[in-house]
Every structure is written in C-alpha cells, then in structure tokens.
Design a protein around this motif. Structure first.
Motif, short mmCIF file in Angstrom:
data_model
loop_
_atom_site.label_atom_id
_atom_site.label_comp_id
_atom_site.label_asym_id
_atom_site.label_seq_id
_atom_site.Cartn_x
_atom_site.Cartn_y
_atom_site.Cartn_z
N ARG A 142 0.84 -1.20 0.00
CA ARG A 142 0.00 0.00 0.00
C ARG A 142 0.87 1.25 0.00
N GLU A 143 1.84 1.24 0.89
CA GLU A 143 2.71 2.40 1.08
C GLU A 143 3.54 2.73 -0.16
N THR A 144 3.98 1.69 -0.88
CA THR A 144 4.85 1.93 -2.03
C THR A 144 4.08 1.99 -3.36
N GLY A 145 2.83 1.55 -3.34
CA GLY A 145 2.06 1.52 -4.58
C GLY A 145 2.47 0.39 -5.51
N MET A 146 3.23 -0.55 -4.96
CA MET A 146 3.68 -1.71 -5.75
C MET A 146 2.48 -2.55 -6.17
N GLN A 147 2.43 -2.92 -7.47
CA GLN A 147 1.36 -3.84 -7.89
C GLN A 147 1.76 -5.25 -7.46
N PRO A 148 0.90 -5.92 -6.71
CA PRO A 148 1.28 -7.22 -6.13
C PRO A 148 1.66 -8.27 -7.17
N GLU A 149 1.10 -8.18 -8.39
CA GLU A 149 1.41 -9.22 -9.37
C GLU A 149 2.87 -9.17 -9.83
N TYR A 150 3.56 -8.07 -9.52
CA TYR A 150 4.98 -8.00 -9.89
C TYR A 150 5.90 -8.37 -8.73
N LEU A 151 5.30 -8.70 -7.59
CA LEU A 151 6.13 -9.09 -6.44
C LEU A 151 6.10 -10.60 -6.25
N GLU A 152 7.30 -11.18 -6.16
CA GLU A 152 7.40 -12.60 -5.88
C GLU A 152 8.17 -12.78 -4.58
N LEU A 153 7.66 -13.62 -3.70
CA LEU A 153 8.34 -13.87 -2.45
C LEU A 153 8.99 -15.25 -2.51
N GLU A 154 10.29 -15.31 -2.19
CA GLU A 154 11.01 -16.59 -2.24
C GLU A 154 11.13 -17.18 -0.85
N VAL A 155 10.64 -18.39 -0.71
CA VAL A 155 10.76 -19.10 0.57
C VAL A 155 11.47 -20.43 0.32
N THR A 156 12.14 -20.94 1.32
CA THR A 156 12.79 -22.24 1.16
C THR A 156 11.92 -23.33 1.79
N GLU A 157 12.21 -24.56 1.41
CA GLU A 157 11.44 -25.68 1.95
C GLU A 157 11.53 -25.73 3.48
N SER A 158 12.68 -25.37 4.03
CA SER A 158 12.85 -25.49 5.48
C SER A 158 11.99 -24.48 6.24
N THR A 159 11.59 -23.40 5.55
CA THR A 159 10.70 -22.41 6.18
C THR A 159 9.30 -23.00 6.37
#
Ligand code: C2E
Ligand code: CA
Ligand code: CA
Ligand code: CA
Length: 278
Positions: A137-154
């Motif tokens: 919200r604060e940055t105005g970033m469109q969510p479809e361009y954001l990818e979050l990387e998580v590992t299996e251990s998380t």
C-alpha cells in the motif's frame, strides 16, 4: 607429541577466539547498519530462455560497511537470523525493492517482476502478511509483480505455512520455492501449497556437464513443474552448455552469471535502459 598437541590446542583456541570476536564485532555493527543506511539492494536479472528477454530480477542484500567495504550476505545473514535483526533487515529489503520497482515503472520502463528472499523468522511472524500488505500500500507496488522466495525449510510446519501462503496469495503476490531440491521435506506439499514457481538450486546446475545424475534431476524437476502447472527457473547458470541443456529441457527462465552478476541499482538501471532502447 604431547607438546605438539598442546600447541595445536592453543592455535585452535586462538582461532576460536578470533572468530568469536569477529562475530561480536559484526553483530554490533549490524545493529547500526540499518540506521546508518549501510545496506544496499543488488538486482540480478532473470532471463526468459526462449526470447532472451528480461523476465524478472532477484533482490539481493549487501552491506556496505564503512571500513570493510561491500560484505556479501553469507557473511551476515546467519548473524542477522540468530539475533532477530533479519526481521527489520528483511522488511527494509522488501520495501526498498518495491519502491525501486515502482520508480522504474514511473521512469517508463516496462514493468518487470521482482523476487525478494524471506527468512523463516520473517515468514513466521504473526503480523507478516499485514507487513507485506502495508508495504504494498505504502509503495504503490502492484502485487502481481512481487514474488516472495521461501525455502522448503521455512515450511516445516505445513499447516501454518499453508495458511500464511494462502493469506499472501489473497494479496495477489506470487510465491517461489527457492533452492528447490535441497530441503528434506516431502514432495507432497507441492500440491497443497499455493505456489507459482520452483527455483532449481544451483548445486544441480553446477555440474550439469559432468553429472548424469544432475541432468536427470534437473530434467525431472522441470517436467514435474510443468505437470503441476508451476513456472520453473534455474539459478546459477554460468555457461552456454548449461543454458543449452536447460533450453532442450524446456526450462522457462534462467538466472546466473552467464547473463549477469547481481547489479547495483545504478547498473540495473543502465541494463534496463539498454534493453528497452533496442
Ligand atoms: P539465494 O537466494 O540462493 O541467491 C542466489 C545467490 O547465488 C546469490 O548470492 C547470487 O549472487 C548467487 N548467484 C547467482 N548466479 C550465480 C552463478 O551463476 N554462479 C554462482 N556461483 N553464484 C550465483 P548472494 O547474493 O551472495 O546471496 C547469498 C544468499 O544470501 C542468497 O542465496 C540468500 O539465501 C541470502 N540472501 C540474500 N539477500 C537476502 C535477503 O534480502 N534476505 C534473506 N533472508 N536472505 C538473503
Ligand atoms: Ca533466492
Ligand atoms: Ca536460491
Ligand atoms: Ca542458495
């Protein structure tokens, strides 16, 4: 022999002491790194194998220490995780990457995905999804361009991970499994978690040429991803042989030194300029 043993012990303990005080030093310094504005985000291009166009980029943190120069993450992420500093640091990286993405769009560059690494400690915080929502919200970033990387251990706590991932998906962001194939988790989560992408770990790419085993694993991950309707990217691609193999196997995207090292914000901007002027 006894004397030698004693000597070796002294050497060993001197070494341990040095390592401990080095750690202490970095820990204290890291505490102040955020307020002193010493952290940087580098961006490494991700390239579409078919058309060789930029498809995304991964945000990678660096620490520009006033005395030591630029310190890579392997040398401070563990300390940050142990001390909990990874939470504010990770949040800063996420905010910075989103802000930068918006800025590049406003400058007229075609929108491109940015991937941000999450540590387990961040992901498992109760208010993590709200934090992401706030940053979007604060940055105005469109969510479809954001990818979050998580590992299996998380994701060891499958129930909890599933809930958090669904909450994140509701925001419209994408999820990638980082270092895929190196964790000890079962594959069954692949059908339960709402995932978008698998990132094939560099350790399988490194010896592609020499190792039939690695070739088999990489080919299998790619076809499995396709069957599960997931995108797939290979990381650590350094040679044209590796790229050729991945192309034959219909891997969609690659990331690695063959195309580019991680770039400073300024260098990424030149890279974008060059790509979009052609
Ligand atoms: P990662 O997420 O697996 O990131 C990929 C790492 O591989 C990066 O190292 C990148 O520079 C390196 N790499 C990319 N292509 C090649 C290649 O062709 N050959 C080789 N030898 N290496 C390649 P980097 O930037 O030093 O980051 C190391 C690790 O630190 C990352 O591994 C990630 O686990 C962690 N990290 C980096 N930034 C963050 C962050 O903002 N938050 C968290 N939690 N962890 C981060
Ligand atoms: Ca990563
Ligand atoms: Ca990785
Ligand atoms: Ca890795």
């Amino acid at each position: 022999a006894k004397e030698r043993g004693k000597n070796a012990y002294h050497k060993y303990s001197a070494h341990m002491q040095k390592a401990a005080s080095e750690r202490m030093y970095l820990q204290n310094e890291l505490n102040r790194a955020l307020v002193r504005n010493e952290l940087l985000v580098y961006y490494q291009p991700q390239v579409n194998v078919t058309n060789k166009k930029l498809s995304g980029m991964e945000a990678l943190v660096r620490w520009n220490h006033p005395k030591r120069g630029v310190i890579p993450p392997d040398q401070f992420i563990t300390i940050a995780e142990e001390t909990g500093l990874i939470v504010p640091i990770g949040e800063w990286v996420l905010r910075t990457a989103c802000k930068q993405n918006r800025e590049w769009q406003e400058m007229g560059y075609a929108p491109v995905r940015v991937a941000v690494n999450l540590s387990a400690r961040q992901f498992l915080k109760k208010d993590f999804v709200q934090t992401v929502e706030g940053i979007l919200r604060e940055t105005g970033m469109q969510p479809e361009y954001l990818e979050l990387e998580v590992t299996e251990s998380t994701m060891i706590d499958v129930q909890r991970a599933t809930q958090t991932l669904y909450d994140l998906k509701k925001l419209g962001v994408h999820i990638a499994i980082d270092d895929f194939g190196t964790g000890y988790s079962s594959l069954s989560y692949l059908k339960d978690f709402p995932l978008d992408r698998l990132k094939i770990d560099r350790s399988f790419i490194r010896d592609l040429k020499k190792s039939p085993g690695n070739r088999a694993i990489v080919a299998t991950i790619i076809s499995m991803a396709k069957n599960l309707d997931l995108h797939v990217i290979a990381e650590g691609v350094e040679t044209s042989d590796e790229l050729d193999f991945l192309q034959e196997q219909m891997c969609e995207e690659v990331q690695g030194f063959f195309f580019s090292h991680p770039l400073t914000k300024e260098d990424m901007e030149s890279y974008l300029k060059e790509k979009f002027s052609k």
